[in-house]
Scaffold this active site. Sequence first.
Site, mmCIF file in Angstrom:
data_model
loop_
_atom_site.group_PDB
_atom_site.id
_atom_site.type_symbol
_atom_site.label_atom_id
_atom_site.label_comp_id
_atom_site.label_asym_id
_atom_site.label_seq_id
_atom_site.Cartn_x
_atom_site.Cartn_y
_atom_site.Cartn_z
ATOM 1 N N SER A 67 -40.259 53.457 24.205
ATOM 2 C CA SER A 67 -39.060 53.798 25.119
ATOM 3 C C SER A 67 -40.079 54.820 25.949
ATOM 4 O O SER A 67 -41.647 55.293 25.692
ATOM 5 C CB SER A 67 -38.213 54.775 24.332
ATOM 6 O OG SER A 67 -37.899 54.172 23.052
ATOM 7 N N ASN A 71 -43.156 60.289 28.741
ATOM 8 C CA ASN A 71 -43.844 60.271 27.239
ATOM 9 C C ASN A 71 -43.434 59.136 27.018
ATOM 10 O O ASN A 71 -42.586 58.503 27.512
ATOM 11 C CB ASN A 71 -43.477 61.409 25.695
ATOM 12 C CG ASN A 71 -44.039 60.337 24.682
ATOM 13 O OD1 ASN A 71 -45.463 60.462 24.515
ATOM 14 N ND2 ASN A 71 -43.241 60.466 23.789
ATOM 15 N N HIS A 109 -43.238 56.465 23.705
ATOM 16 C CA HIS A 109 -43.236 56.089 22.683
ATOM 17 C C HIS A 109 -43.641 55.211 21.539
ATOM 18 O O HIS A 109 -41.508 54.327 22.281
ATOM 19 C CB HIS A 109 -42.008 57.599 22.321
ATOM 20 C CG HIS A 109 -41.534 57.943 19.982
ATOM 21 N ND1 HIS A 109 -42.625 58.263 19.394
ATOM 22 C CD2 HIS A 109 -40.642 56.980 19.422
ATOM 23 C CE1 HIS A 109 -42.302 57.966 18.482
ATOM 24 N NE2 HIS A 109 -41.189 57.447 18.074
ATOM 25 N N ASP A 112 -39.884 63.213 20.684
ATOM 26 C CA ASP A 112 -38.862 62.631 20.721
ATOM 27 C C ASP A 112 -37.509 61.842 20.634
ATOM 28 O O ASP A 112 -36.992 61.132 20.756
ATOM 29 C CB ASP A 112 -39.601 61.505 20.031
ATOM 30 C CG ASP A 112 -41.009 61.343 19.238
ATOM 31 O OD1 ASP A 112 -42.191 61.342 20.181
ATOM 32 O OD2 ASP A 112 -41.481 61.073 18.533
HETATM 33 C C1 GAR Z 1 -49.294 54.241 21.822
HETATM 34 O O1 GAR Z 1 -48.224 52.745 21.041
HETATM 35 C C2 GAR Z 1 -48.488 54.799 22.005
HETATM 36 O O2 GAR Z 1 -46.958 54.327 22.324
HETATM 37 C C3 GAR Z 1 -47.553 56.314 21.124
HETATM 38 O O3 GAR Z 1 -49.620 55.871 20.206
HETATM 39 C C4 GAR Z 1 -50.075 55.100 20.907
HETATM 40 C C5 GAR Z 1 -51.208 54.890 21.607
HETATM 41 O O4 GAR Z 1 -52.412 53.968 21.987
HETATM 42 N N1 GAR Z 1 -47.743 57.825 20.972
HETATM 43 C C6 GAR Z 1 -47.109 57.380 19.946
HETATM 44 O O5 GAR Z 1 -46.839 57.414 18.879
HETATM 45 C C7 GAR Z 1 -46.407 59.143 20.362
HETATM 46 N N2 GAR Z 1 -45.562 60.133 19.360
HETATM 47 P P1 GAR Z 1 -52.908 54.241 23.070
HETATM 48 O O6 GAR Z 1 -54.168 55.593 22.848
HETATM 49 O O7 GAR Z 1 -54.392 53.320 23.547
HETATM 50 O O8 GAR Z 1 -52.660 54.369 24.476
#
Ligand code: GAR
Length: 224
Positions: A139, A110, A112, A148
Amino acid sequence: MPQSPLPRIAVLVSGRGSNLQALVDAITAGTLAAEIVGVFSDRLDAAALQRVPPGLGWSRDAKSYASREAFDAELADAVAACAPDWVVCAGYLRILGAAFVARFRGRLLNIHPSLLPKYRGLRTHARALEADDREHGASVHFVIPELDAGTVIAQATVPVHAGDSADMLSARVLQVEHPLLVAVAQLAVAGRIAEHGATVLLDGHPLFTPLRLDSAGTLVPGTK
Ligand code: GAR
């Protein structure tokens, strides 16, 4: 000589899909020797699904299922059906239940948007600002049932600037998420990382601190 098959990656997404796009671009550029074999979403309208050919996409409205377990079971069967070597949550915003995690444990990653163990869960950028942090980041970790909380493989750091809004900080973090995710995926498909209990093994050796993405986009040993 017959070529050995490429490592197979399944990607879980919920929204925009810019991290998925980074993986797709790296494969196209020849820097990630892997094949994306399925993209799975808990939302019918996830824009991420537009980033891959329709045959690769799978989406269901998770909210229409009777329970988290019911959705997760169907998702897990669909993911397993494409026989992935790795399952990458790239902006997957739904908590994965214990049964799903157990099924793919050790090959479930994942990304995060925080420097874990800081700011598990939501609103990571706002929380970093509220805490007056000087640096923030992202991370990539192995997924365990606790949200997480799995062992961190690698992190990328950005500065927090005076006057930043959560959106400004989020955009800065996103810029390092893409090379970070690709770099960890490169290690994964090369068979260089493994989850061993609460420890990450890199090339068979315990990693005591997460790797760090340097300004050239290379993963280097981390320092505490
Ligand atoms: C990213 O910032 C990712 O790290 C976060 O969602 C966003 C997705 O962006 N993930 C989380 O918050 C998971 N807990 P994307 O759809 O443009 O890749």
